[in-house]
Design a protein around this motif. Structure first.
Motif, PDB file in Angstrom:
ATOM      1  N   UNK A 595     -49.783 -25.984 -26.136  1.00  0.00           N
ATOM      2  CA  UNK A 595     -49.463 -26.834 -25.358  1.00  0.00           C
ATOM      3  C   UNK A 595     -48.406 -25.726 -24.098  1.00  0.00           C
ATOM      4  N   UNK A 596     -47.381 -24.891 -24.807  1.00  0.00           N
ATOM      5  CA  UNK A 596     -46.444 -24.949 -23.584  1.00  0.00           C
ATOM      6  C   UNK A 596     -47.069 -23.482 -22.825  1.00  0.00           C
ATOM      7  N   UNK A 597     -48.423 -23.014 -23.669  1.00  0.00           N
ATOM      8  CA  UNK A 597     -48.986 -21.868 -22.473  1.00  0.00           C
ATOM      9  C   UNK A 597     -49.566 -22.289 -21.634  1.00  0.00           C
ATOM     10  N   UNK A 598     -50.311 -23.445 -22.243  1.00  0.00           N
ATOM     11  CA  UNK A 598     -51.309 -24.157 -20.868  1.00  0.00           C
ATOM     12  C   UNK A 598     -50.951 -24.803 -19.882  1.00  0.00           C
ATOM     13  N   UNK A 599     -49.407 -25.593 -20.338  1.00  0.00           N
ATOM     14  CA  UNK A 599     -48.216 -26.396 -19.484  1.00  0.00           C
ATOM     15  C   UNK A 599     -47.590 -25.099 -18.443  1.00  0.00           C
ATOM     16  N   UNK A 600     -47.646 -24.142 -18.906  1.00  0.00           N
ATOM     17  CA  UNK A 600     -47.051 -23.123 -18.132  1.00  0.00           C
ATOM     18  C   UNK A 600     -47.981 -23.040 -17.614  1.00  0.00           C
ATOM     19  N   UNK A 601     -49.447 -22.408 -17.597  1.00  0.00           N
ATOM     20  CA  UNK A 601     -50.686 -21.951 -16.581  1.00  0.00           C
ATOM     21  C   UNK A 601     -50.501 -23.189 -15.400  1.00  0.00           C
ATOM     22  N   UNK A 602     -50.825 -24.324 -15.884  1.00  0.00           N
ATOM     23  CA  UNK A 602     -51.352 -25.714 -15.331  1.00  0.00           C
ATOM     24  C   UNK A 602     -49.579 -25.958 -14.226  1.00  0.00           C
ATOM     25  N   UNK A 603     -48.484 -25.777 -14.244  1.00  0.00           N
ATOM     26  CA  UNK A 603     -47.020 -25.314 -13.627  1.00  0.00           C
ATOM     27  C   UNK A 603     -47.450 -24.140 -13.122  1.00  0.00           C
ATOM     28  N   UNK A 604     -47.932 -22.873 -13.246  1.00  0.00           N
ATOM     29  CA  UNK A 604     -47.821 -21.855 -12.198  1.00  0.00           C
ATOM     30  C   UNK A 604     -49.199 -21.901 -11.288  1.00  0.00           C
ATOM     31  N   UNK A 605     -50.515 -23.055 -11.393  1.00  0.00           N
ATOM     32  CA  UNK A 605     -51.137 -22.923 -10.508  1.00  0.00           C
ATOM     33  C   UNK A 605     -50.783 -23.816  -9.182  1.00  0.00           C
ATOM     34  N   UNK A 690     -35.937 -19.259 -12.051  1.00  0.00           N
ATOM     35  CA  UNK A 690     -37.501 -19.982 -11.894  1.00  0.00           C
ATOM     36  C   UNK A 690     -37.723 -21.704 -12.115  1.00  0.00           C
ATOM     37  N   UNK A 691     -38.743 -21.392 -11.241  1.00  0.00           N
ATOM     38  CA  UNK A 691     -39.137 -22.921 -11.203  1.00  0.00           C
ATOM     39  C   UNK A 691     -39.184 -24.281 -13.002  1.00  0.00           C
ATOM     40  N   UNK A 692     -39.609 -23.376 -13.838  1.00  0.00           N
ATOM     41  CA  UNK A 692     -39.167 -23.923 -14.926  1.00  0.00           C
ATOM     42  C   UNK A 692     -39.391 -23.098 -15.697  1.00  0.00           C
ATOM     43  N   UNK A 693     -38.722 -23.661 -16.972  1.00  0.00           N
ATOM     44  CA  UNK A 693     -38.469 -22.837 -18.065  1.00  0.00           C
ATOM     45  C   UNK A 693     -38.741 -23.512 -19.295  1.00  0.00           C
ATOM     46  N   UNK A 694     -39.843 -22.602 -20.206  1.00  0.00           N
ATOM     47  CA  UNK A 694     -40.515 -23.788 -22.061  1.00  0.00           C
ATOM     48  C   UNK A 694     -39.810 -22.546 -22.666  1.00  0.00           C
ATOM     49  N   UNK A 695     -39.583 -23.179 -23.357  1.00  0.00           N
ATOM     50  CA  UNK A 695     -38.587 -22.898 -25.252  1.00  0.00           C
ATOM     51  C   UNK A 695     -39.425 -23.254 -25.764  1.00  0.00           C
ATOM     52  N   UNK A 696     -40.181 -22.574 -26.743  1.00  0.00           N
ATOM     53  CA  UNK A 696     -40.904 -22.875 -27.492  1.00  0.00           C
ATOM     54  C   UNK A 696     -40.333 -22.214 -29.208  1.00  0.00           C
ATOM     55  N   UNK A 697     -40.509 -23.240 -29.757  1.00  0.00           N
ATOM     56  CA  UNK A 697     -39.445 -23.611 -30.425  1.00  0.00           C
ATOM     57  C   UNK A 697     -39.744 -23.770 -32.120  1.00  0.00           C
ATOM     58  N   UNK A 698     -39.208 -23.463 -32.998  1.00  0.00           N
ATOM     59  CA  UNK A 698     -39.247 -23.996 -34.880  1.00  0.00           C
ATOM     60  C   UNK A 698     -39.557 -25.151 -34.485  1.00  0.00           C
ATOM     61  N   UNK A 699     -40.092 -25.750 -35.496  1.00  0.00           N
ATOM     62  CA  UNK A 699     -40.247 -27.266 -36.216  1.00  0.00           C
ATOM     63  C   UNK A 699     -38.955 -28.051 -36.215  1.00  0.00           C
TER      64      UNK A 699
END
Length: 791
Positions: A595-605, A690-699
């Motif tokens: 989800x983080x990867x694809x949401x980052x790509x969607x925001x980058x578009x 950066x406009x958006x910062x996305x943090x991928x964290x542990x469960x």
């Protein structure tokens, strides 16, 4: 076309739901699984057909009896004189009593023995045997039928001439025709060849059942009831698989009932006649002796005639003498009956015809005689120690005591009457003292003769009444509707069985689905999430068949790409001016990195600079998914003060506006690194750059890393994976918000697969593009006979 979505209404905690949502969900699930309902309906209908094909039909045989009941009329004794004399024979019957008699096991036992119902015949079949009335053979039990201990079933086949072969799964016997042989558990049995019509060359068989078992089975199939309380008729109904055999059984049962009724009446009459004959013999001897004495007295005294005075006195004394004679006769009868009742060793029928005309005693006598006869019948098949026999003995003892007390009272009354007559007779005796001695002696003998003569006449009258009553004995019931079977079987009911089979077949998918939902412990859709938590659902992401982790690409119009665009749009309302997003979940493999990867790509578009931070310092996965080499990362930056932010930020390779901060080397103390002051400096700087910062964290359900990083985030996106996340884990985000450990939190339901749920195939859950294809195009429709492939 995608519908306009009001996010405030859609994600409002505890928002109002459509009243018909559950109904629509049910209807769509039924439509999506129509083939299962069709298949199970066919199976249910087929099962009903097979059940009807191999179930033996049951027929009802009806008969009606008219019973003599004085309370309701309908007496069979139309002659008034005979009707009066019938009261001599015992107690009166009632229709309710006769119903109970018809239901007794003893009566059914007599019918079973008479019809040999313990032997039955059948045709062996593939699934079950079909009963028949007759076969080319006759089977007879030579020993006492009551000695049959176990059931035996045999197929019977011709062997060589004069022999047959009996076979069942356990035994094979070769026996000679018309010659008895011993069958264990049954006794001596003889097989003979049947006479009469010719039978087709088929397999036949027979069964021998214990008499008690057959009696209980037929008793359960027999119904006797009074349907109309205004008349004295009894309706009999017997259920049987063979209508002709059932008619014969019911006909024999009625015959045995009528025969038993006549036997009971004749037994009471015969007992009374025997008693009267014995008394007549004795009284005749006594009367002859008195007459001889009178004749001798006259000869000795040469008495030709008495004087006129003596004649008058004699006539006056004769009246009182007659009264004394009647009293003496009644007292003698009371003594005899009392002796009968006091003999406890052998209960006998009481001859009620000799007793005074006392209604109370007559009723007691009738009940007593009925119990004596019932006891004798029960002793035919039971011992005296049987509880039922002991119960009847107790009733007999009670009635005997009541009858003895009644006799004692009657005797006192008779003795008082006799004393009164004796006083009047003494007055005449005083006058007779004046008569000459010879005439007085004659008068004494004449008086004794009158007494004996009165007893003789009384007994002779009772004998005639009893004899006439016995001759006039008829059964207290009459068949007014002979046994007749219904043309159609009453069971099984074809229409009902077919309807029930169809309903059960259609209900099977519903019940199966209900229990699957009941036993399911994992999240199956957005409905489960909404039912378990009040937190808003930011978006729904469908299942991806693409092996590459990045499914959002420039110009992509796929369903999943549209869903990420919807999530991106919703972020604008949820961030409230912030730009830092934290991704976490309850456990591993719920799709945080995807989800983080694809949401980052969607925001980058949108031409936004996006920094993706791989902050799962225990099990990082983004670098591996993107196929990048491991370089300096977050852990290096924290422990090495000489490194700057530019040293750890790398291009992601998926888009020019997406950058990556790798996790770096896996540290032994990741929690301590996350709260280091350099970490705070790092987040402060990247938020500005950066406009958006996305943090991928542990469960968050396994370690505290996400809680520690939440201090740097503006929004936490909590991942829930369909078919993977446990329902019990959905309380974790609620607890985090309630305890203010992570706030705010919004949910993303990941890996949603279309399975014919509430919204059908198109637009599952919130309908964000799933199943759209290219905008404005309708997806290809399958034909009605094509079964959709489930993911």
């Amino acid at each position: 076309m995608q519908k306009d979505i009001n996010w405030e209404d859609e994600f409002e905690s505890g928002g109002h739901k459509s009243d018909n949502k559950a109904l629509l969900r049910f209807i769509h699930r039924v439509r999506a699984n129509w083939y299962w309902f069709l298949l199970c309906g066919i199976m249910g209908f087929s099962g009903a057909f097979i059940y009807l094909r191999y179930t033996l039909p049951q027929y009802k045989i009806h008969a009606k009896l008219l019973v003599s009941d004085d309370k309701k009329g309908g007496s069979l004794l139309q002659n008034a004189a005979l009707s009066e004399l019938s009261g001599i024979m015992g107690a009166k019957s009632s229709v309710d009593n006769e119903v109970e008699v018809l239901k007794t096991a003893d009566l059914m036992h007599e019918m079973v023995l008479a019809e040999k119902a313990y032997v039955s015949y059948f045709k062996p079949g593939t699934v079950h045997s079909v009963p028949v009335m007759q076969i080319p053979y006759q089977v007879a039990v030579e020993t006492a039928p009551d000695s049959i201990q176990k059931a035996n079933f045999f197929d019977i086949m011709d062997a060589e001439r004069g022999f047959v072969q009996l076979q069942n799964p356990d035994t094979t016997l070769r026996v000679a025709l018309d010659k008895p042989f011993f069958l264990p558990g049954t006794g001596t049995v003889k097989v003979s060849r049947g006479l009469g019509k010719r039978y087709p060359a088929e397999r036949y068989g027979f069964s021998i059942l214990p008499v008690r078992k057959v009696v209980e089975g037929l008793r359960g199939a027999l119904t006797a009831e009074v349907t109309n309380k205004q008349v004295s008729t009894i309706d009999l109904t017997l259920q049987h698989t063979l209508p002709k055999t059932g008619e014969q059984f019911l006909r024999t049962l009625i015959d045995k009932y009528v025969e038993r009724n006549l036997t009971d009446k004749n037994e009471i009459a015969d007992s009374t006649l025997a008693f009267i004959n014995a008394r007549l013999e004795k009284v005749t001897e006594e009367l002859a002796e008195v007459e001889d004495r009178i004749s001798g007295y006259k000869k000795e005294t040469r008495l030709a005639d008495i004087s006129q005075q003596s004649r008058i006195l004699l006539e006056g004394a004769a009246d009182f003498t007659r009264g004394l004679a009647e009293a003496d006769g009644q007292l003698a009868s009371l003594d005899i009956v009392s002796d009968y009742l006091k003999d406890r060793n052998r209960p006998r029928v009481v001859p009620s015809a000799l007793l005074p005309q006392d209604a109370t005693f007559s009723g007691l006598t009738g009940r007593y005689n009925d119990l004596i006869l019932q006891r004798e019948r029960m002793l035919l098949s039971n011992t005296e120690n049987n509880p039922l026999v002991k119960n009847v003995d107790g009733q007999i003892a009670g009635l005997r005591q009541d009858m003895i007390s009644n006799l004692a009272n009657t005797r006192n009354q008779l003795e008082q009457t006799r004393r009164s007559q004796q006083q009047l007779a003494s007055r005449f005796n005083g006058q007779l003292n004046e008569v000459p001695l010879i005439e007085r002696g004659y008068i004494d003998l004449a008086r004794l003769q009158q007494i004996k003569q009165a007893q003789y006449v009384f007994l002779q009258e009772k004998w005639e009444e009893t004899a006439i009553g016995r001759t006039a004995n008829v059964a207290n019931s009459k068949v007014i509707d002979v046994p007749k079977a219904e043309e159609l079987p009453f069971a099984p009911k074809k229409k009902m069985v077919y309807a029930l089979g169809l309903l059960l077949g259609l209900a099977l998918p519903l019940v199966t689905g209900y229990f699957r939902d009941l036993l399911n412990v994992r999240v199956r859709g957005v409905e489960d999430v909404q039912a378990a938590t009040a937190l808003p659902v930011l978006g729904v992401v469908a299942h991806s068949e693409n092996e590459h982790p990045v499914v959002v690409t420039p110009g992509a119009r796929s369903a999943i790409a549209e869903q990420f665009r919807a999530v991106r749009t919703n972020l604008e309302f949820s961030l409230n001016g912030g730009n830092t997003i934290l991704f976490t979940s309850s456990m591993s493999n719920e799709g945080k990195s995807f989800i983080a990867l694809n949401l980052a790509m969607s925001l980058a578009l949108l031409d936004k600079k996006v920094l993706l931070m791989e902050l799962d310092l225990r099990k990082p996965s983004i670098t591996a998914k993107l196929g990048l080499p491991r370089e300096l990362g977050f852990s290096h930056y924290i422990v090495r003060p000489e490194l700057s932010i530019e040293d750890i930020i790398r291009p992601s390779g998926i888009h020019e506006n997406v950058f990556l901060v790798q996790a770096g080397v896996l540290p032994p103390n990741p929690a301590e690194l996350l709260v280091n002051k350099r970490a705070a400096q790092l987040f402060e700087q990247v938020k500005k750059q950066y406009d958006y910062v996305l943090m991928d964290t542990p469960p968050v359900g396994m370690v505290t890393d996400a809680q520690l990083l939440s201090r740097y985030s503006d929004l936490c996106l909590y991942l829930v994976r369909q078919g993977y996340t446990y329902k019990e884990q959905l309380h974790l985000p609620d607890d985090l918000v309630t305890q203010e450990k992570i706030k705010p939190i919004q949910l993303i339901v990941n890996d949603v697969r279309a399975k014919g749920g509430y919204y059908g195939k198109y637009g599952y859950g919130y309908g964000y593009g799933y199943g759209y294809g290219y905008y404005g195009q309708q997806p290809g429709k399958k034909k009605w006979w094509q079964i959709r492939k489930k993911a």
